[in-house]
Motif scaffolding. Structure first.
Motif, PDB file in Angstrom:
ATOM      1  N   PRO A  27      52.488  42.344  51.162  1.00  0.00           N
ATOM      2  CA  PRO A  27      52.010  43.291  50.141  1.00  0.00           C
ATOM      3  C   PRO A  27      52.849  43.186  48.882  1.00  0.00           C
ATOM      4  O   PRO A  27      53.999  42.727  48.913  1.00  0.00           O
ATOM      5  CB  PRO A  27      52.179  44.655  50.818  1.00  0.00           C
ATOM      6  CG  PRO A  27      53.226  44.447  51.843  1.00  0.00           C
ATOM      7  CD  PRO A  27      53.125  43.023  52.287  1.00  0.00           C
ATOM      8  N   HIS A  28      52.266  43.640  47.782  1.00  0.00           N
ATOM      9  CA  HIS A  28      52.985  43.636  46.516  1.00  0.00           C
ATOM     10  C   HIS A  28      54.179  44.603  46.577  1.00  0.00           C
ATOM     11  O   HIS A  28      55.233  44.325  46.021  1.00  0.00           O
ATOM     12  CB  HIS A  28      52.035  44.005  45.389  1.00  0.00           C
ATOM     13  CG  HIS A  28      52.610  43.908  44.009  1.00  0.00           C
ATOM     14  ND1 HIS A  28      53.852  43.429  43.744  1.00  0.00           N
ATOM     15  CD2 HIS A  28      52.091  44.218  42.801  1.00  0.00           C
ATOM     16  CE1 HIS A  28      54.077  43.473  42.445  1.00  0.00           C
ATOM     17  NE2 HIS A  28      53.016  43.952  41.856  1.00  0.00           N
ATOM     18  N   GLU A 103      44.125  54.363  51.894  1.00  0.00           N
ATOM     19  CA  GLU A 103      44.330  54.155  50.464  1.00  0.00           C
ATOM     20  C   GLU A 103      45.797  53.910  50.145  1.00  0.00           C
ATOM     21  O   GLU A 103      46.120  53.181  49.213  1.00  0.00           O
ATOM     22  CB  GLU A 103      43.781  55.347  49.680  1.00  0.00           C
ATOM     23  CG  GLU A 103      42.274  55.401  49.721  1.00  0.00           C
ATOM     24  CD  GLU A 103      41.686  56.337  48.707  1.00  0.00           C
ATOM     25  OE1 GLU A 103      42.380  57.272  48.264  1.00  0.00           O
ATOM     26  OE2 GLU A 103      40.516  56.127  48.353  1.00  0.00           O
ATOM     27  N   ARG A 106      46.212  50.324  50.768  1.00  0.00           N
ATOM     28  CA  ARG A 106      45.553  49.568  49.701  1.00  0.00           C
ATOM     29  C   ARG A 106      46.403  49.561  48.433  1.00  0.00           C
ATOM     30  O   ARG A 106      46.484  48.555  47.737  1.00  0.00           O
ATOM     31  CB  ARG A 106      44.182  50.163  49.385  1.00  0.00           C
ATOM     32  CG  ARG A 106      43.113  49.723  50.320  1.00  0.00           C
ATOM     33  CD  ARG A 106      41.734  50.076  49.792  1.00  0.00           C
ATOM     34  NE  ARG A 106      40.748  49.748  50.807  1.00  0.00           N
ATOM     35  CZ  ARG A 106      40.108  50.640  51.538  1.00  0.00           C
ATOM     36  NH1 ARG A 106      40.302  51.933  51.336  1.00  0.00           N
ATOM     37  NH2 ARG A 106      39.242  50.259  52.453  1.00  0.00           N
ATOM     38  N   SER A 107      47.021  50.704  48.144  1.00  0.00           N
ATOM     39  CA  SER A 107      47.835  50.768  46.927  1.00  0.00           C
ATOM     40  C   SER A 107      49.085  49.897  47.051  1.00  0.00           C
ATOM     41  O   SER A 107      49.623  49.457  46.035  1.00  0.00           O
ATOM     42  CB  SER A 107      48.214  52.217  46.611  1.00  0.00           C
ATOM     43  OG  SER A 107      49.106  52.726  47.579  1.00  0.00           O
ATOM     44  N   TYR A 109      49.059  46.923  48.468  1.00  0.00           N
ATOM     45  CA  TYR A 109      48.583  45.562  48.221  1.00  0.00           C
ATOM     46  C   TYR A 109      48.032  45.385  46.815  1.00  0.00           C
ATOM     47  O   TYR A 109      48.099  44.299  46.250  1.00  0.00           O
ATOM     48  CB  TYR A 109      47.516  45.171  49.249  1.00  0.00           C
ATOM     49  CG  TYR A 109      48.099  44.732  50.562  1.00  0.00           C
ATOM     50  CD1 TYR A 109      48.425  43.407  50.784  1.00  0.00           C
ATOM     51  CD2 TYR A 109      48.352  45.652  51.569  1.00  0.00           C
ATOM     52  CE1 TYR A 109      48.974  42.993  51.986  1.00  0.00           C
ATOM     53  CE2 TYR A 109      48.900  45.255  52.771  1.00  0.00           C
ATOM     54  CZ  TYR A 109      49.210  43.920  52.984  1.00  0.00           C
ATOM     55  OH  TYR A 109      49.762  43.521  54.164  1.00  0.00           O
ATOM     56  N   TYR A 110      47.438  46.430  46.281  1.00  0.00           N
ATOM     57  CA  TYR A 110      46.814  46.354  44.954  1.00  0.00           C
ATOM     58  C   TYR A 110      47.380  47.459  44.059  1.00  0.00           C
ATOM     59  O   TYR A 110      46.756  48.503  43.871  1.00  0.00           O
ATOM     60  CB  TYR A 110      45.287  46.498  45.059  1.00  0.00           C
ATOM     61  CG  TYR A 110      44.673  45.530  46.036  1.00  0.00           C
ATOM     62  CD1 TYR A 110      44.585  44.181  45.734  1.00  0.00           C
ATOM     63  CD2 TYR A 110      44.201  45.973  47.262  1.00  0.00           C
ATOM     64  CE1 TYR A 110      44.035  43.282  46.631  1.00  0.00           C
ATOM     65  CE2 TYR A 110      43.641  45.089  48.168  1.00  0.00           C
ATOM     66  CZ  TYR A 110      43.568  43.742  47.849  1.00  0.00           C
ATOM     67  OH  TYR A 110      43.016  42.870  48.742  1.00  0.00           O
ATOM     68  N   SER A 112      47.580  47.754  40.952  1.00  0.00           N
ATOM     69  CA  SER A 112      46.828  48.034  39.727  1.00  0.00           C
ATOM     70  C   SER A 112      45.617  48.924  39.986  1.00  0.00           C
ATOM     71  O   SER A 112      44.965  49.352  39.034  1.00  0.00           O
ATOM     72  CB  SER A 112      46.384  46.724  39.076  1.00  0.00           C
ATOM     73  OG  SER A 112      45.537  46.020  39.956  1.00  0.00           O
ATOM     74  N   SER A 113      45.320  49.194  41.263  1.00  0.00           N
ATOM     75  CA  SER A 113      44.187  50.079  41.553  1.00  0.00           C
ATOM     76  C   SER A 113      44.536  51.501  41.133  1.00  0.00           C
ATOM     77  O   SER A 113      45.692  51.896  41.107  1.00  0.00           O
ATOM     78  CB  SER A 113      43.832  50.038  43.040  1.00  0.00           C
ATOM     79  OG  SER A 113      44.895  50.536  43.810  1.00  0.00           O
TER      80      SER A 113
END
Length: 146
Positions: A27-28, A103, A106-107, A109-110, A112-113
């Motif tokens: 993940p980021h 979520e 998800r945040s 990994y992403y 910028s979401s």
């Protein structure tokens, strides 16, 4: 404990396969991902403890909870992106702590979401489930031992 170990080993297996295929599964924001993973474990232990206590009194609850867990899974946002739903629907779905945890991951990994996660809500729900579950277990064990 068995479920936690199996889940972690499955995570390692999937990451190993992705690395073998040349895909980077990291993940980021690893810290955010680990916190989300640990919160999911905490919620699972809490809900598991509550269910064990209920099944101690009502063995038929196992079937009812299986049906309930299907509804939780379908509304958790694993299959779809809940943030793309209309705001009125999304507002009510956000009361599902499992959706918030999805979520949260998800945040990680992403970044910028534009996902809005209420971290305190999820952690407090998880801790509340754990407290209720442990207290219920203590009560059930003391009632059945007499």
């Amino acid at each position: 404990m068995v479920e936690i170990v199996i889940g972690f080993l499955s995570l390692l297996l999937v990451c190993g396969v992705l690395l073998a295929l040349g895909v980077d599964p990291r993940p980021h924001d690893p810290f955010l991902a680990v916190c989300g993973y640990l919160t999911a474990i905490l919620l699972g232990i809490g809900l598991g403890a509550i269910n064990v206590a209920i099944i101690g009194f009502f063995p038929g609850w196992l079937i009812g909870y299986a049906l309930f867990s299907i509804i939780v899974y379908v509304t958790s946002g694993v299959i779809f992106m809940p943030s793309y739903l209309p705001d009125k629907v999304y507002y009510w779905l956000k009361f599902n702590p499992v959706l918030q945890i999805c979520e949260w991951m998800r945040s990680a990994y992403y970044p910028s979401s534009t996902l809005e996660i209420d971290y305190l809500y999820v952690v407090m729900c998880s801790l509340a489930c754990l407290a209720v579950g442990l207290f219920s277990l203590k009560t059930v064990v003391s009632k059945t031992a007499v």
